[in-house]
Write an enzyme that holds these catalytic residues in place. Structure first.
Site, PDB file in Angstrom:
ATOM      1  N   LYS A  73       0.808  -1.219   0.000  1.00  0.00           N
ATOM      2  CA  LYS A  73       0.000   0.000   0.000  1.00  0.00           C
ATOM      3  C   LYS A  73       0.853   1.288   0.000  1.00  0.00           C
ATOM      4  O   LYS A  73       2.050   1.242   0.315  1.00  0.00           O
ATOM      5  CB  LYS A  73      -0.919  -0.015   1.222  1.00  0.00           C
ATOM      6  N   TYR A  82     -12.560  -1.869  -3.451  1.00  0.00           N
ATOM      7  CA  TYR A  82     -13.010  -2.085  -2.070  1.00  0.00           C
ATOM      8  C   TYR A  82     -14.531  -1.944  -1.931  1.00  0.00           C
ATOM      9  O   TYR A  82     -15.022  -1.652  -0.843  1.00  0.00           O
ATOM     10  CB  TYR A  82     -12.310  -1.107  -1.130  1.00  0.00           C
ATOM     11  N   ASN A 138      -2.018   0.005   6.916  1.00  0.00           N
ATOM     12  CA  ASN A 138      -1.495  -1.281   7.391  1.00  0.00           C
ATOM     13  C   ASN A 138      -0.627  -2.001   6.361  1.00  0.00           C
ATOM     14  O   ASN A 138      -0.461  -3.211   6.399  1.00  0.00           O
ATOM     15  CB  ASN A 138      -2.634  -2.173   7.915  1.00  0.00           C
ATOM     16  N   HIS A 183      -2.250  -5.603   1.638  1.00  0.00           N
ATOM     17  CA  HIS A 183      -3.560  -6.245   1.524  1.00  0.00           C
ATOM     18  C   HIS A 183      -3.333  -7.620   0.920  1.00  0.00           C
ATOM     19  O   HIS A 183      -2.459  -7.787   0.075  1.00  0.00           O
ATOM     20  CB  HIS A 183      -4.487  -5.438   0.604  1.00  0.00           C
ATOM     21  N   GLU A 223     -10.055 -10.384  -7.394  1.00  0.00           N
ATOM     22  CA  GLU A 223      -9.073  -9.304  -7.190  1.00  0.00           C
ATOM     23  C   GLU A 223      -7.942  -9.367  -8.221  1.00  0.00           C
ATOM     24  O   GLU A 223      -7.481  -8.325  -8.700  1.00  0.00           O
ATOM     25  CB  GLU A 223      -8.541  -9.358  -5.755  1.00  0.00           C
TER      26      GLU A 223
HETATM   27  P1  CMP Z   1      -7.346  -4.529   3.890  1.00  0.00           P
HETATM   28  O1  CMP Z   1      -6.837  -5.901   4.152  1.00  0.00           O
HETATM   29  O2  CMP Z   1      -6.785  -3.804   2.722  1.00  0.00           O
HETATM   30  O3  CMP Z   1      -8.932  -4.579   3.736  1.00  0.00           O
HETATM   31  C1  CMP Z   1      -9.757  -3.471   4.005  1.00  0.00           C
HETATM   32  C2  CMP Z   1      -9.019  -2.362   4.685  1.00  0.00           C
HETATM   33  O4  CMP Z   1      -9.817  -1.444   5.387  1.00  0.00           O
HETATM   34  C3  CMP Z   1      -8.111  -2.947   5.756  1.00  0.00           C
HETATM   35  O5  CMP Z   1      -7.052  -3.646   5.182  1.00  0.00           O
HETATM   36  C4  CMP Z   1      -7.744  -1.710   6.542  1.00  0.00           C
HETATM   37  O6  CMP Z   1      -6.654  -0.994   6.001  1.00  0.00           O
HETATM   38  C5  CMP Z   1      -9.002  -0.882   6.393  1.00  0.00           C
HETATM   39  N1  CMP Z   1      -9.754  -0.887   7.651  1.00  0.00           N
HETATM   40  C6  CMP Z   1     -10.368  -1.928   8.224  1.00  0.00           C
HETATM   41  N2  CMP Z   1     -10.938  -1.559   9.392  1.00  0.00           N
HETATM   42  C7  CMP Z   1     -10.653  -0.246   9.551  1.00  0.00           C
HETATM   43  C8  CMP Z   1     -10.954   0.709  10.544  1.00  0.00           C
HETATM   44  N3  CMP Z   1     -11.664   0.366  11.626  1.00  0.00           N
HETATM   45  N4  CMP Z   1     -10.495   1.958  10.374  1.00  0.00           N
HETATM   46  C9  CMP Z   1      -9.800   2.306   9.273  1.00  0.00           C
HETATM   47  N5  CMP Z   1      -9.475   1.428   8.280  1.00  0.00           N
HETATM   48  C10 CMP Z   1      -9.898   0.174   8.429  1.00  0.00           C
END
Ligand code: CMP
Length: 140
Positions: A11, A51, A114, A117, A128
């Site tokens: 990311k 998403y 984070n 993904h 995906e």
């Molecule tokens: P990802 O695995 O990319 O899938 C969906 C994304 O939404 C997740 O990683 C996080 O980066 C984001 N996400 C999930 N929960 C939250 C939250 N409570 N607040 C902000 N971002 C979130």
């Protein structure tokens, strides 16, 4: 055990900190092979489409914003049990809950930033992968 393909993204929070190589090495060291890779700066529309399953969640706007804020490295990974293996090496979505040695424990900044993904099931992996790659770009 089956040879699988899964979809992975490094990311914008991670590409911004020059972590593409470090994260890819963690994936490769876990036995996953990168069989397609491209750097993209996704539009808001592309992030919203990718998403879409989260469109009613309170964090959707923040998610779209952060995913279109800089370059992402999109990849197809292949290996034995690749979907579960990738999720294991990524660690929990929230880095505060991720296990030691995982990508998110090591590199992630927050639940929203984070770093990576990964697809969560064979059906989502297929969707995906097809969202970003044509078959001719995937060389296994
Ligand atoms: P990802 O695995 O990319 O899938 C969906 C994304 O939404 C997740 O990683 C996080 O980066 C984001 N996400 C999930 N929960 C939250 C939250 N409570 N607040 C902000 N971002 C979130």
């Amino acid at each position: 055990m089956a040879i699988e393909r899964t979809f992975s993204m490094i990311k914008p929070d991670a590409t911004r900190r020059n972590l593409t190589g470090a994260i890819t090495k963690m994936l490769e060291d876990a036995g996953l092979q990168v069989i397609a890779s491209r750097r993209v700066w996704m539009s808001r529309r592309e992030a919203e489409g990718f998403y879409a399953v989260h469109k009613d969640r309170p964090f959707f706007g923040e998610l779209v914003e952060s995913m279109s804020a800089g370059p992402t490295v999109i990849q197809v990974l292949q290996g034995e049990n690749a979907i579960a293996k990738n999720r294991e090496i990524m660690g929990a979505t929230n880095p505060t809950q991720a296990a030691e040695g995982t990508i998110r424990k090591t590199h992630a900044l927050s639940i929203g930033e984070n770093s990576v993904h990964g697809s969560d099931a064979p059906e989502t992996a297929a969707v995906e992968i097809a969202y970003w790659f044509s078959e001719t770009e995937i060389v296994g």
